[in-house]
Design an enzyme around this catalytic site. Structure first.
Site, PDB file in Angstrom:
ATOM      1  N   ASP A 103       7.014  -4.050   4.810  1.00 47.07           N
ATOM      2  CA  ASP A 103       7.275  -3.426   3.640  1.00 47.07           C
ATOM      3  C   ASP A 103       8.425  -3.705   3.047  1.00 47.07           C
ATOM      4  O   ASP A 103       9.230  -4.460   3.549  1.00 47.07           O
ATOM      5  CB  ASP A 103       7.339  -1.798   3.774  1.00 47.07           C
ATOM      6  CG  ASP A 103       6.968  -0.866   2.643  1.00 47.07           C
ATOM      7  OD1 ASP A 103       6.557  -1.452   1.734  1.00 47.07           O
ATOM      8  OD2 ASP A 103       7.094   0.418   2.715  1.00 47.07           O
ATOM      9  N   SER A 131       1.618   2.899  10.185  1.00 50.92           N
ATOM     10  CA  SER A 131       0.809   3.812   9.717  1.00 50.92           C
ATOM     11  C   SER A 131      -0.010   4.495  10.639  1.00 50.92           C
ATOM     12  O   SER A 131      -0.959   3.855  11.110  1.00 50.92           O
ATOM     13  CB  SER A 131       0.155   4.021   8.162  1.00 50.92           C
ATOM     14  OG  SER A 131       1.336   3.520   7.404  1.00 50.92           O
ATOM     15  N   HIS A 173       2.948  14.294   0.335  1.00 55.52           N
ATOM     16  CA  HIS A 173       3.493  13.123   0.818  1.00 55.52           C
ATOM     17  C   HIS A 173       5.155  13.658   1.080  1.00 55.52           C
ATOM     18  O   HIS A 173       5.792  13.825   0.186  1.00 55.52           O
ATOM     19  CB  HIS A 173       3.509  12.051  -0.007  1.00 55.52           C
ATOM     20  CG  HIS A 173       4.207  10.797   0.612  1.00 55.52           C
ATOM     21  ND1 HIS A 173       5.366  10.201   0.262  1.00 55.52           N
ATOM     22  CD2 HIS A 173       3.764  10.152   1.858  1.00 55.52           C
ATOM     23  CE1 HIS A 173       5.648   9.046   0.901  1.00 55.52           C
ATOM     24  NE2 HIS A 173       4.669   9.104   1.809  1.00 55.52           N
ATOM     25  N   GLU A 222       6.411  -1.552   9.279  1.00 51.48           N
ATOM     26  CA  GLU A 222       6.050  -0.153   9.008  1.00 51.48           C
ATOM     27  C   GLU A 222       4.493   0.079   9.699  1.00 51.48           C
ATOM     28  O   GLU A 222       3.733  -0.729   9.458  1.00 51.48           O
ATOM     29  CB  GLU A 222       5.924   0.137   7.409  1.00 51.48           C
ATOM     30  CG  GLU A 222       5.700   1.995   7.170  1.00 51.48           C
ATOM     31  CD  GLU A 222       6.016   1.979   5.868  1.00 51.48           C
ATOM     32  OE1 GLU A 222       6.987   1.586   5.347  1.00 51.48           O
ATOM     33  OE2 GLU A 222       5.434   3.179   5.472  1.00 51.48           O
ATOM     34  N   HIS A 266       7.406   9.075   6.896  1.00 49.54           N
ATOM     35  CA  HIS A 266       6.874  10.053   6.132  1.00 49.54           C
ATOM     36  C   HIS A 266       5.527  10.675   6.705  1.00 49.54           C
ATOM     37  O   HIS A 266       5.087   9.975   7.289  1.00 49.54           O
ATOM     38  CB  HIS A 266       6.263   9.275   4.709  1.00 49.54           C
ATOM     39  CG  HIS A 266       7.542   8.499   4.123  1.00 49.54           C
ATOM     40  ND1 HIS A 266       7.365   7.579   3.143  1.00 49.54           N
ATOM     41  CD2 HIS A 266       8.771   8.773   4.251  1.00 49.54           C
ATOM     42  CE1 HIS A 266       8.505   7.072   2.553  1.00 49.54           C
ATOM     43  NE2 HIS A 266       9.486   7.614   3.461  1.00 49.54           N
TER      44      HIS A 266
END
Lengths: 67, 521
Positions: B62, B70, B207, B68, B127
């Protein structure tokens, strides 16, 4: 959920005052409880920092963006 | 009972050291992704140079040259913690392979950390995403008091990255939050992020970007579980945040982050004040009242039980919570280390204020902040008025400048300890404490991490994505690729529809080829 078994003791609550001062009290509280966290923490920090150059280490992981 | 869907993105810090000096990180990070491409079963990510893995997670590079990860879409907080941990293990494996290839040439480390202490003024995000069906405009009212007050258990702990002294904070990330509500994610960040990119049909996505990467399973579990329940209550029309509206959310966040005792009264709209713990208890009481309602997930009772336990612990003081939560554990380490280095932790508050005062004066013309703090306290100080004022206060307390010099000399060491706390692998402080058996952070049911590295959650579209990635990852001819909503082969012109996040069966379509998929053919 092992920590669910523990009942928190309201008597452990530090006296009110500014945050840093109570954080200082924390050391005494942990010691008075014979808390093994302090001894293990000392040892872990000693090993983690062995031979380290902290300034260079912080530069070595510099973040250039990030959300 | 209602299904909830949530996921977590973690930005990892990567360090590269050649002996005692920093090495160029760029080739290391790029090579790390190459190792991932060559060793992990995957399909290509249509929207980046990354990939979707066989556990349905996404791994990519990223902005800012960070890796990153997820998690796949999870339907309960156990899975959310499990797949966050699976991401850590995957990263650790990659670092191991990389280190083996590059031998001892460069020592590479990987960290779950939240702020950069090198002076870059940047941060690593962690996040959370929560699927919902309510009007997004109504969410800030109900979420902001929760997001501010949950810091008492979701704070990672560390130091204020903008203080040139050593000011402990429950949430270092809080210093990078500049607004109550914002659409930005790389600057001018808000407590509430208005991004609504559902990545599926018929839903919205909350988010959350003010959270932090954590090590404690209990802290993660309650963070994901409690926030899911707050979203569920808001969606059900219970207006959970209405009675606890903060007069100034940003000021309240700063106050909560600075208060290790978690007792600071926060000003609400109107005459009342409540502590962060009281605000959390307000949400918790409402959740307990409705715990068996149809809109609640099946796991709501367990979350409520742990949520209450965590709040009780925090209320009992940081020493009581030190074995369970991140920030109290870090505080214990810092206080202990200060003692072993001969620093008086209780006196740091005085010196931090003094440093702030000098930094402020040094930022003004003609100095413009362009000299080290050590020079400010030297004989030829360029800010004599400020220094004399501080010296007057020092005389009253019997303090000496040498104490500040010692703090400044040890500052980088304390900041390194913060970063090392979340280092992946045995050199990490949290891992070392966990291995020594002195922590009490684990949550029953968060297990099978090895399994989660190679297998998706057992429900929803993540299950389908993972199963298909497993099947097609070895089929290079098919040039399989995908995004969160589909998996596609430009060669076979076949597409798996994943637009329904709760899909249980594979729905395949014939598709024309276009865009990047065409280029992959």
């Amino acid at each position: 959920m092992r920590f669910l078994q523990r009942i928190s003791d309201p008597q452990q609550r530090p006296a009110s005052g500014d945050g840093d001062a109570n954080s200082g009290d924390m050391l005494q509280q942990l010691r008075s409880q014979g808390n093994s966290l302090l001894a293990a923490g000392d040892e872990a920090i000693r090993r983690a920092l062995a031979g380290s150059n902290s300034e260079a280490f912080l530069r070595a992981s510099r973040q250039q963006g990030g959300e | 009972m209602s299904d909830r869907l949530l996921g977590v993105e973690t930005e990892y810090a990567i360090s590269a050291m050649a002996g005692r000096e920093a090495a160029d990180r760029q080739p290391i990070v790029r090579h790390l992704l190459e190792v991932a491409h060559s060793t992990l079963p995957h399909i290509s990510d249509l929207s980046s140079s990354g990939m979707f893995l066989e556990n349905a997670a996404r791994l990519y590079l990223d902005c800012g040259l960070h890796v990153e990860y997820s998690t796949p879409e999870c339907m309960n907080p156990w899975d959310a913690v499990r797949y966050v941990e699976a991401g850590h293990r995957t990263m650790l494996d990659l670092i191991g392979k990389l280190s083996a290839e590059r031998l001892a040439e460069v020592e590479t480390g990987c960290y779950r950390v939240n702020v950069d202490y090198s002076g870059a003024g940047s941060t690593w995000g962690c996040h959370e995403s929560y699927l919902h069906r309510m009007e997004p405009e109504l969410l800030p009212l109900h979420l902001i008091p929760h997001l501010v007050s949950r810091v008492v258990y979701t704070g990672a702990g560390g130091f204020d990255p903008f203080c040139r002294g050593l000011r402990f904070t429950l949430s270092p990330r809080a210093a990078h939050i500049e607004r109550a509500i914002s659409a930005d994610s790389t600057s001018d960040r808000g407590i509430f992020h208005t991004k609504d990119e559902p990545l599926c049909a018929g839903h919205h996505r909350l988010h959350v970007l003010c959270g932090e990467s954590l090590c404690s399973h209990a802290a993660m579990f309650v963070k994901f579980g409690a926030t899911s329940l707050v979203v569920a209550m808001a969606e059900a029309g219970l207006s959970p945040g209405e009675a606890v509206q903060l007069a100034s959310p940003l000021a309240a966040l700063r106050l909560v982050a600075a208060d290790a005792e978690c007792a600071a009264p926060l000003k609400l709209k109107g005459p009342s004040r409540m502590t962060a713990i009281q605000i959390q208890r307000h949400y918790l009481n409402l959740a307990e009242l409705h715990v068996g309602d149809a809109f609640m997930p099946l796991w709501a009772p367990v979350v409520c039980k742990l949520w209450r336990q965590v709040l009780d612990l925090v209320e009992a003081g940081p020493a009581a919570a030190a074995k369970v939560l991140d920030w109290p554990a870090k505080l214990a380490l810092f206080v202990g280390h200060a003692s072993s280095r001969g620093l008086d932790w209780e006196r740091l508050a005085f010196w931090n204020d003094a440093v702030d005062r000098m930094t402020e004066a040094m930022a003004l013309p003609p100095q413009g902040g362009k000299f080290p703090l050590e020079q400010a306290i030297g004989i030829e100080t360029p800010i004599p008025d400020v220094v004399y004022e501080i010296e007057a206060r020092m005389r009253r307390k019997g303090f000496q400048w040498d104490e500040l010099r010692q703090i400044l000399a040890l500052r980088a060491e304390f900041l390194e300890i913060d970063m090392r706390f979340g280092q992946l692998g045995p050199r990490g402080l949290f891992a070392a404490l966990d291995g020594a058996g002195v922590l009490d952070h684990r949550v029953s049911g968060v297990d099978n991490i090895e399994h989660a590295m190679k297998n998706p959650p057992n429900s929803g579209r993540a299950k389908l994505r993972g199963a298909v990635v497993k099947r097609v990852a070895g089929d290079r001819e098919g040039a399989w690729c995908g995004d969160w909503q589909r998996i596609f082969s430009p060669k076979y012109r076949r597409s798996l529809d994943l637009s329904d996040p709760f899909a249980q069966t594979e729905v395949w379509n014939d598709e024309p080829v276009s865009g990047r998929a065409a280029a992959l053919q």
